[in-house]
Write a protein that holds these residues in place. Structure first.
Motif, PDB file in Angstrom:
ATOM      1  N   TRP A   1    -100.267  82.155  -0.051  1.00 27.51           N
ATOM      2  CA  TRP A   1    -100.411  82.837  -1.334  1.00 27.51           C
ATOM      3  C   TRP A   1    -101.901  82.884  -1.785  1.00 27.51           C
ATOM      4  O   TRP A   1    -102.129  83.618  -2.810  1.00 27.51           O
TER       5      TRP A   1
ATOM      6  N   TYR B   1     -98.869  77.648 -12.935  1.00 25.98           N
ATOM      7  CA  TYR B   1     -97.611  78.453 -12.390  1.00 25.98           C
ATOM      8  C   TYR B   1     -96.669  78.371 -13.596  1.00 25.98           C
ATOM      9  O   TYR B   1     -96.251  77.415 -14.410  1.00 25.98           O
TER      10      TYR B   1
ATOM     11  N   MET C   1    -103.149  80.650  -3.053  1.00 20.94           N
ATOM     12  CA  MET C   1    -103.196  79.577  -4.511  1.00 20.94           C
ATOM     13  C   MET C   1    -104.277  78.673  -4.406  1.00 20.94           C
ATOM     14  O   MET C   1    -104.671  78.086  -3.448  1.00 20.94           O
TER      15      MET C   1
ATOM     16  N   THR D   1    -101.148  81.887 -13.892  1.00 26.51           N
ATOM     17  CA  THR D   1    -101.790  82.988 -12.681  1.00 26.51           C
ATOM     18  C   THR D   1    -100.858  83.205 -11.674  1.00 26.51           C
ATOM     19  O   THR D   1    -101.057  84.148 -10.910  1.00 26.51           O
ATOM     20  N   HIS D   2     -99.765  82.354 -11.594  1.00 23.23           N
ATOM     21  CA  HIS D   2     -98.843  82.607 -10.507  1.00 23.23           C
ATOM     22  C   HIS D   2     -97.156  82.530 -10.873  1.00 23.23           C
ATOM     23  O   HIS D   2     -97.160  81.576 -11.874  1.00 23.23           O
TER      24      HIS D   2
ATOM     25  N   HIS E   1    -100.635  86.641  -9.878  1.00 27.17           N
ATOM     26  CA  HIS E   1    -100.056  86.753  -8.491  1.00 27.17           C
ATOM     27  C   HIS E   1     -98.372  86.525  -8.652  1.00 27.17           C
ATOM     28  O   HIS E   1     -98.114  85.400  -9.248  1.00 27.17           O
TER      29      HIS E   1
ATOM     30  N   ALA F   1    -104.059  75.879 -10.275  1.00 28.43           N
ATOM     31  CA  ALA F   1    -103.306  77.295 -10.573  1.00 28.43           C
ATOM     32  C   ALA F   1    -102.385  76.817 -11.788  1.00 28.43           C
ATOM     33  O   ALA F   1    -102.027  75.679 -11.943  1.00 28.43           O
TER      34      ALA F   1
ATOM     35  N   CYS G   1     -93.045  83.025  -9.242  1.00 27.11           N
ATOM     36  CA  CYS G   1     -92.278  83.556  -8.266  1.00 27.11           C
ATOM     37  C   CYS G   1     -90.677  84.034  -8.725  1.00 27.11           C
ATOM     38  O   CYS G   1     -90.338  83.684  -9.909  1.00 27.11           O
TER      39      CYS G   1
END
Length: 567
Positions: free
Chosen positions: A231, A239, A233, A285-286, A314, A237, A288
């Motif tokens: 990813w 999350y 990452m 930033t990330h 992301h 990060a 899922c």
């Protein structure tokens, strides 16, 4: 015959060999960034040093109750700090974490708790009545052999005090009180063998009893690092927990975040508005999410968004094949979507549609179509192929021959708990069988065409429900779509589409809308693929946002056969 020998006879020793475990990541994060935020949940914030101390307290308190090697600890909770801490504290005590899906009913949870012989049940206050009912069912079933597990209730300031008071009145121990009994300097031990179990997770069990997937420390270590690498990452990060940690251990990201000394932003309830405000307020930033969640984010009313995004965010998606239209919509909003695929049995995602720089110059539609493929194996998965279901031979890389996705390597589960028959089937011929049907493209990338149970056989021809769904998502009125087989008097089976319409669409003439959707499909696919019936309404979903096709299949069965097909 001479014995094959290495160039040396240097044995492993304590200085040069140790079992792989993701638990060391937390020890390191507390050393490197003791004051950096580790977990944020509303007004509650912890640093990496505090998280390490809290996890050691949890391990210590469990050890004092003789919870260790061979014991399972069930955690019934949404994304809150306690379930994050349990991913470290439970295995630090030598025990196995079993995060339980909060959307399951009491009967299913009773089955899981009994099947895994849970020694401890940690439950969020909101879900205490659910846990209580499950324990009653287990007790009645076990009659005189029932040994009640240690019951711990987790308080949450965002819930009213009533539920907590009720749980404490029923004899549950409060989580913070439980931690107080533990030692923040507890001398935890890593596993002696990396094959030792770290986690137990149950498959959704849509057709039979759920199967208990057992994972080891080695696989958790490898996948948590691989998940960061594929990813891109970075250290530090930020999350956002939109994916439930009870789903495949949050795809191993609880451990990844410790490795990267990142920050976890907890989100108790996932809403598109909540996602946008976390990006704005916490610098996320990330995150899922299943394709269904991405669809909500892309289609939320403008006043609930914060656009343009303040920075690139992301997004990793998996769980069902994402329609190219959803990928395209997310990318237009400024999200960078990485598409992955995997199963509970492979520690979560273990294949990735690795992006190629030469795709950058292609039209957005082509990019989205390429990115909708399941791709290639993760760095830590040693074997991935699509093979013929008849003879296990690899299918040609022609993009049309369908076979089953099989995998092998260090991030395949140890096996299903107490289920030798299912293990023999899953590991037949030295590969793990996914049950997913796919093709292999000339570039070696794989693409799912269906679950083997979701393929529609009409007049002897195989129809991919995924392909029909992708077309339906292109219709301007369609928000969500799912296609299953419905009995057809003439063709045996024909596609039946269940559709949720976008807000603002005039729903007064459903018959006219259905006709329009069928006409739209007819212009884009072979005639026998066109849905013969279109049903409107909300789609049933799992806790992770996957559409529950088994319920739609049951509904289609109830409706009876399509009488005389128009084709």
């Amino acid at each position: 015959m001479a014995r094959e020998r290495d160039i040396d006879d240097l044995p492993k020793n304590a200085a040069n060999y140790t079992a792989l475990t993701p638990l060391w990541f937390l020890d390191r994060a507390a050393l490197v960034h003791p004051n950096r935020k580790s977990v944020v949940h509303g007004s509650v914030q912890y640093t990496w040093l505090q998280t390490y101390q809290r996890c050691r307290r949890l391990a210590s308190a469990l050890s004092k109750h003789s919870v260790g090697f061979g014991c399972t600890v069930a955690v019934i909770a949404p994304n809150i700090p306690a379930i994050y801490e349990a991913h470290f504290g439970v295995p630090m005590a030598g025990a196995v974490i079993n995060p339980v899906n909060v959307r399951l009913n009491a009967q299913t949870i009773a089955f899981l708790l009994e099947h895994s012989l849970a020694a401890v049940v940690m439950v969020d206050q909101e879900f205490f009545p659910l846990a209580e009912e499950a324990l009653k069912i287990w007790a009645v079933k076990s009659k005189n052999n029932f040994k009640p597990p240690l019951l711990i209730v987790i308080a949450d300031e965002s819930c009213g005090p009533k539920a907590l008071k009720y749980a404490l009145g029923k004899g549950a121990m409060e989580y913070e009180k439980f931690l107080e009994a533990g030692d923040p300097e507890f001398c935890w031990e890593p596993p002696h063998d990396e094959w030792q179990s770290i986690a137990l997770g149950y498959t959704s069990g849509t057709t039979a009893s759920p199967k208990g997937v057992v994972l080891h420390h080695r696989g958790a270590y490898l996948l948590s690092l691989s998940g960061a690498l594929v990813w891109g990452m970075n250290e530090g990060a930020v999350y956002l927990w939109t994916l439930p940690m009870f789903h495949c251990n949050g795809w191993c990201y609880p451990w990844t975040l410790a490795a990267l000394c990142g920050t976890s932003i907890c989100l108790r309830q996932v809403t598109a508005k909540g996602v946008y405000s976390a990006i704005a307020n916490h610098g996320v930033t990330h995150f899922c999410a299943a394709p269904v969640v991405l669809n909500n984010i892309a289609n939320v009313p403008r006043d609930e968004t914060i656009l343009p995004l303040p920075h690139v965010v992301h997004v990793m998606t998996a769980g069902a094949a994402p329609p190219p239209s959803v990928l395209s919509a997310m990318s237009k909003l400024g999200f960078r979507v990485t598409h992955t695929y995997g199963l509970s049995e492979t520690y979560g995602p273990s294949t990735v549609c690795a992006w190629k720089p030469e795709w950058d110059s292609l039209p957005p539609e082509t990019q989205a179509r390429l990115n909708a493929r399941q791709g290639v194996r993760y760095i830590c998965l040693e074997g991935l192929d699509v093979v013929s279901t008849k003879d296990m031979k690899p299918v040609p890389a022609d993009g049309t021959t369908i076979g089953e996705i099989v995998m092998r390597g260090n991030v395949v589960m140890k096996g299903y708990l107490k289920n030798p028959k299912a293990n023999a089937e899953a590991f037949a011929n030295g590969w793990f069988h996914s049950g997913d049907l796919a093709v292999k493209h000339p570039d070696g990338y794989i693409e799912i065409k269906d679950r083997s149970k979701d393929i529609i056989i009409s007049g002897g021809e195989n129809i991919s429900s995924v392909e029909i769904e992708n077309t339906l998502y292109l219709h301007p009125a369609v928000l969500e779509a799912s296609v299953v087989a419905r009995e057809d008097k003439r063709w045996g089976e024909s596609p039946c589409a269940f559709v949720t319409l976008k807000s603002g669409v005039d729903k007064s003439d459903e018959h006219g809308l259905a006709e329009d959707i069928m006409k739209f499909c007819r212009s884009k696919m072979p005639a026998y693929w066109v849905p013969k019936s279109v049903i409107f309404g909300p789609l049933p979903k799992t806790a992770t946002g996957k559409i529950q096709k088994h319920l739609l299949r049951a509904k289609a069965k109830e409706m009876g056969p399509v009488n005389v097909s128009k084709l």
